[in-house]
Design a protein around this motif. Structure first.
Motif, mmCIF file in Angstrom:
data_model
loop_
_atom_site.group_PDB
_atom_site.id
_atom_site.type_symbol
_atom_site.label_atom_id
_atom_site.label_comp_id
_atom_site.label_asym_id
_atom_site.label_seq_id
_atom_site.Cartn_x
_atom_site.Cartn_y
_atom_site.Cartn_z
ATOM 1 N N ARG A 166 0.808 -1.220 0.000
ATOM 2 C CA ARG A 166 0.000 0.000 0.000
ATOM 3 C C ARG A 166 0.839 1.266 0.000
ATOM 4 N NH1 ARG A 166 -3.342 -0.496 4.775
ATOM 5 N NH2 ARG A 166 -1.604 0.438 5.903
ATOM 6 N N PHE A 167 2.023 1.232 0.632
ATOM 7 C CA PHE A 167 2.794 2.461 0.709
ATOM 8 C C PHE A 167 3.828 2.601 -0.406
ATOM 9 C CE2 PHE A 167 3.733 -0.171 4.599
ATOM 10 C CZ PHE A 167 4.868 -0.826 4.159
ATOM 11 N N TYR A 168 3.699 1.820 -1.461
ATOM 12 C CA TYR A 168 4.518 2.005 -2.661
ATOM 13 C C TYR A 168 3.729 2.895 -3.618
ATOM 14 C CZ TYR A 168 8.487 0.371 -5.498
ATOM 15 O OH TYR A 168 9.660 0.282 -6.207
ATOM 16 N N THR A 169 4.232 4.073 -3.963
ATOM 17 C CA THR A 169 3.370 5.131 -4.487
ATOM 18 C C THR A 169 2.869 4.929 -5.913
ATOM 19 O OG1 THR A 169 5.272 6.478 -5.197
ATOM 20 C CG2 THR A 169 4.404 6.859 -2.977
ATOM 21 N N TYR A 170 3.406 3.973 -6.660
ATOM 22 C CA TYR A 170 2.925 3.798 -8.027
ATOM 23 C C TYR A 170 1.437 3.429 -8.084
ATOM 24 C CZ TYR A 170 7.885 3.680 -9.340
ATOM 25 O OH TYR A 170 9.215 3.979 -9.524
ATOM 26 N N ILE A 171 0.936 2.736 -7.071
ATOM 27 C CA ILE A 171 -0.487 2.379 -7.103
ATOM 28 C C ILE A 171 -1.366 3.607 -6.899
ATOM 29 C CG2 ILE A 171 -0.043 0.015 -6.377
ATOM 30 C CD1 ILE A 171 -1.224 0.756 -3.618
ATOM 31 N N TRP A 172 -0.811 4.665 -6.300
ATOM 32 C CA TRP A 172 -1.590 5.901 -6.145
ATOM 33 C C TRP A 172 -1.429 6.796 -7.367
ATOM 34 C CZ3 TRP A 172 -4.918 4.203 -3.253
ATOM 35 C CH2 TRP A 172 -4.597 3.340 -2.195
ATOM 36 N N THR A 173 -0.313 6.659 -8.078
ATOM 37 C CA THR A 173 -0.217 7.248 -9.409
ATOM 38 C C THR A 173 -1.299 6.658 -10.305
ATOM 39 O OG1 THR A 173 2.174 7.574 -9.188
ATOM 40 C CG2 THR A 173 1.282 7.514 -11.427
ATOM 41 N N LEU A 174 -1.455 5.338 -10.239
ATOM 42 C CA LEU A 174 -2.517 4.656 -10.980
ATOM 43 C C LEU A 174 -3.876 5.223 -10.603
ATOM 44 C CD1 LEU A 174 -3.496 2.159 -12.757
ATOM 45 C CD2 LEU A 174 -3.675 0.940 -10.574
ATOM 46 N N TYR A 175 -4.138 5.338 -9.316
ATOM 47 C CA TYR A 175 -5.459 5.765 -8.862
ATOM 48 C C TYR A 175 -5.787 7.182 -9.316
ATOM 49 C CZ TYR A 175 -9.386 6.992 -6.003
ATOM 50 O OH TYR A 175 -10.623 7.422 -5.600
ATOM 51 N N ASP A 176 -4.904 8.127 -9.025
ATOM 52 C CA ASP A 176 -5.181 9.522 -9.368
ATOM 53 C C ASP A 176 -5.300 9.715 -10.877
ATOM 54 O OD1 ASP A 176 -5.278 10.464 -6.750
ATOM 55 O OD2 ASP A 176 -3.130 10.853 -6.671
ATOM 56 N N SER A 177 -4.473 9.019 -11.631
ATOM 57 C CA SER A 177 -4.541 9.163 -13.090
ATOM 58 C C SER A 177 -5.815 8.535 -13.646
ATOM 59 C CB SER A 177 -3.300 8.545 -13.742
ATOM 60 O OG SER A 177 -3.218 7.150 -13.502
ATOM 61 N N MET A 178 -6.322 7.477 -13.013
ATOM 62 C CA MET A 178 -7.595 6.886 -13.425
ATOM 63 C C MET A 178 -8.760 7.832 -13.144
ATOM 64 S SD MET A 178 -7.350 2.847 -12.315
ATOM 65 C CE MET A 178 -9.082 2.558 -12.734
ATOM 66 N N VAL A 179 -8.761 8.449 -11.971
ATOM 67 C CA VAL A 179 -9.833 9.390 -11.629
ATOM 68 C C VAL A 179 -9.870 10.526 -12.648
ATOM 69 C CG1 VAL A 179 -10.611 11.086 -9.929
ATOM 70 C CG2 VAL A 179 -9.839 8.840 -9.169
ATOM 71 N N ALA A 180 -8.693 11.089 -12.942
ATOM 72 C CA ALA A 180 -8.629 12.192 -13.903
ATOM 73 C C ALA A 180 -9.084 11.754 -15.286
ATOM 74 C CB ALA A 180 -7.210 12.744 -13.955
ATOM 75 N N ALA A 181 -8.698 10.537 -15.687
ATOM 76 C CA ALA A 181 -9.113 10.026 -16.997
ATOM 77 C C ALA A 181 -10.625 9.852 -17.061
ATOM 78 C CB ALA A 181 -8.405 8.710 -17.293
ATOM 79 N N ALA A 182 -11.212 9.364 -15.987
ATOM 80 C CA ALA A 182 -12.669 9.197 -15.953
ATOM 81 C C ALA A 182 -13.371 10.547 -16.066
ATOM 82 C CB ALA A 182 -13.076 8.491 -14.662
ATOM 83 N N ARG A 183 -12.869 11.544 -15.378
ATOM 84 C CA ARG A 183 -13.495 12.875 -15.433
ATOM 85 C C ARG A 183 -13.423 13.478 -16.826
ATOM 86 N NH1 ARG A 183 -10.823 15.102 -9.773
ATOM 87 N NH2 ARG A 183 -12.296 14.054 -8.350
ATOM 88 N N ARG A 184 -12.368 13.167 -17.564
ATOM 89 C CA ARG A 184 -12.208 13.710 -18.914
ATOM 90 C C ARG A 184 -12.791 12.792 -19.989
ATOM 91 N NH1 ARG A 184 -9.410 18.037 -19.991
ATOM 92 N NH2 ARG A 184 -8.992 17.320 -22.129
ATOM 93 N N GLY A 185 -13.330 11.638 -19.582
ATOM 94 C CA GLY A 185 -13.928 10.720 -20.546
ATOM 95 C C GLY A 185 -12.917 9.999 -21.405
ATOM 96 N N LEU A 186 -11.722 9.751 -20.860
ATOM 97 C CA LEU A 186 -10.672 9.072 -21.614
ATOM 98 C C LEU A 186 -10.750 7.562 -21.422
ATOM 99 C CD1 LEU A 186 -7.624 11.384 -20.725
ATOM 100 C CD2 LEU A 186 -9.308 11.648 -22.567
ATOM 101 N N ARG A 187 -10.164 6.851 -22.340
ATOM 102 C CA ARG A 187 -10.002 5.394 -22.224
ATOM 103 C C ARG A 187 -8.709 5.129 -21.447
ATOM 104 N NH1 ARG A 187 -7.728 1.881 -26.881
ATOM 105 N NH2 ARG A 187 -8.132 -0.271 -26.227
ATOM 106 N N TYR A 188 -8.706 4.050 -20.649
ATOM 107 C CA TYR A 188 -7.547 3.737 -19.804
ATOM 108 C C TYR A 188 -7.178 2.273 -19.999
ATOM 109 C CZ TYR A 188 -4.491 4.670 -15.776
ATOM 110 O OH TYR A 188 -3.402 4.883 -14.957
ATOM 111 N N VAL A 189 -5.936 2.025 -20.436
ATOM 112 C CA VAL A 189 -5.471 0.664 -20.728
ATOM 113 C C VAL A 189 -4.328 0.326 -19.778
ATOM 114 C CG1 VAL A 189 -4.464 -0.872 -22.450
ATOM 115 C CG2 VAL A 189 -6.112 0.898 -23.154
ATOM 116 N N VAL A 190 -4.467 -0.761 -19.025
ATOM 117 C CA VAL A 190 -3.422 -1.238 -18.122
ATOM 118 C C VAL A 190 -2.774 -2.475 -18.720
ATOM 119 C CG1 VAL A 190 -2.915 -2.182 -15.832
ATOM 120 C CG2 VAL A 190 -4.579 -0.317 -16.076
#
Length: 443
Positions: A166-190
């Motif tokens: 949980r305290f390895y920050t890449y998973i929060w990079t994932l989270y914040d970037s997903m939220v922003a993508a959803a707000r802008r209506g973007l597609r997100y591929v992992v």
């Protein structure tokens, strides 16, 4: 990332030259192990696994055809020949015109990985490709939206090796970037990758009061999911509230990985996801020994060649390893160890402590092990918790790492390892049920 250092180094610049659809691709079952990985002659046989990146390339980048994309990655985003996703995409775009790269987004440590913990490379032009690299370390969700707009992307591609904590920050990079993508209506591929700590969840739950950059949402300390599974979990559990809707998510799965496989069991190349995560052994212990970031009087091994495996400090001695070995913790032994860090805590100072030696990975519980280490270390007069003077309401860093005051107060009160671990039994069981609909690989 691998924790937050006590001093942040100078920022660097990388430039040397100028919603609700969810799908998964290429599910696969486990197979027989093959010979040694090509970079480690003579090593034991390993299971062949094809990552999401491998399958994207094998499919001729069809999943991204015609898209204008932004890439979130770091040095771990490589295929079996160590060719990087961005370099492969750039060559494909140049040769075929089949897609356009709007920009690259660098997380903590930077896109090319030159920055230490708590630092980034800054924004600039990538010397190899000439692409614009945007500094996304510590980017808020609003900043992510701005970066997406600046790069004019329509699809976001994420490929970073996580280590399962949980305290390895890449998973929060994932989270914040997903939220922003959803707000802008973007597609997100992992592009999915194996979790080097396997598929089992361990440890306490984060509580809302103690959320920070090293634990932004309510998940347990070792989540036991791949980055693709975690993205699905976020999309179902958190994005409908935080973004107003889920993102259009696609996970390109690994093929051949099973959740009982640990780091080093597969032929997926290990590239350091951060400077203090040099080996799969480091990743295996990190969900537990990363908590020693919260102890002022003990080095977590930064400045040595075995970070998070070597733990020690002035004022400790051989009795620590003796007591821990006497506890007969499953899957682990402790070597009496002495070391002198070259930087970070106790730089150029002799430290006494232990080296954590995992003997049986399948039964090793990194968080229970670290709790036992903390319980015994607390008995030494030299033991001191780390406090943050800038946060008077929540001064103890260990509370932010463990998710609440409970771990620290129980240890200070003299509770046993079994009592402390037992305190989170119900919340861990509930999380295990909660995550089940989002899992892609059979548990």
């Amino acid at each position: 990332m691998d924790g937050v250092p006590e001093r942040l180094s100078r920022r660097r610049v990388i430039a040397l030259g100028g919603g609700a659809a969810v799908s998964a691709v290429a599910c696969g079952a486990g197979v027989e192990p093959v010979g040694p990985a090509p970079d480690e002659p003579g090593s034991r046989p390993r299971f062949p696994v094809r990552t999401g990146l491998n399958l994207l390339v094998e499919g001729g980048f069809a999943a991204l055809a015609g898209e204008r994309i932004g890439v979130i990655s770091n040095p771990t985003g490589v295929d079996g020949r160590y060719s990087h996703l961005v370099d492969l995409l750039h060559a494909h775009a140049r040769d075929t015109g089949g897609l356009t790269i709007g920009g690259v987004f660098g997380p903590e440590h930077g896109f090319r990985g030159s920055a230490q913990a708590g630092d980034s490379e800054g924004s600039g032009l990538d010397a190899r490709t000439g692409l614009t690299v945007y500094d996304a370390y510590n980017a808020s969700q609003a900043t992510w939206e701005t970066l997406y707009a600046r790069a004019d992307v329509r699809t976001v591609v994420f490929d970073i090796q996580d280590v399962g904590s949980r305290f390895y920050t890449y998973i929060w990079t994932l989270y914040d970037s997903m939220v922003a993508a959803a707000r802008r209506g973007l597609r997100y591929v992992v592009l999915d990758r194996p979790n080097p700590t396997g598929g089992k969840a361990y440890g306490p739950m984060m509580t809302t009061r103690f959320t920070t950059a090293v634990g932004k949402k309510e998940i347990v300390q070792q989540h036991g999911m791949t980055i693709g599974e975690l993205a699905r979990f976020y999309n179902g559990e958190f994005l409908p509230t935080d973004a107003g809707r889920p993102v259009e998510l696609e996970v390109i799965e690994c093929r051949g990985w099973e959740p009982n496989m640990m780091g080093g069991d597969t032929d997926v190349p290990w590239v350091m996801p951060s400077p203090n995560m040099p080996t799969p052994d480091s990743a295996r212990v990190y969900p537990g020994t990363g908590m020693f970031e919260g102890v002022a009087s003990l080095s977590e091994g930064r400045g040595t060649t075995r970070p998070f495996e070597l733990i020690g400090g002035p004022g400790f001695d051989y009795q620590w390893s003796d007591r821990l070995n006497a506890a007969n913790l499953p899957g682990v032994s402790f070597r009496e160890a002495y070391f002198t860090p070259t930087f970070n805590k106790f730089a150029n100072t002799l430290c006494a402590g232990v080296e954590v030696k995992v003997t049986h990975p399948q039964v090793f519980d990194p968080i229970r092990t670290a709790v036992a280490m903390l319980v015994e270390a607390r008995k030494f007069p030299a033991f001191v918790w780390r406090t943050d003077s800038w946060d008077t309401a929540r001064p103890y860093w260990i509370d932010k790492l463990s998710g609440s005051e409970r771990l620290r107060t129980m240890i200070d009160a003299g509770a046993s390892t079994d009592e402390i671990v037992g305190a989170w039994h119900d919340e861990l069981a509930a999380f295990d049920v909660q995550r089940r609909p989002y899992l892609l690989y059979r548990r």
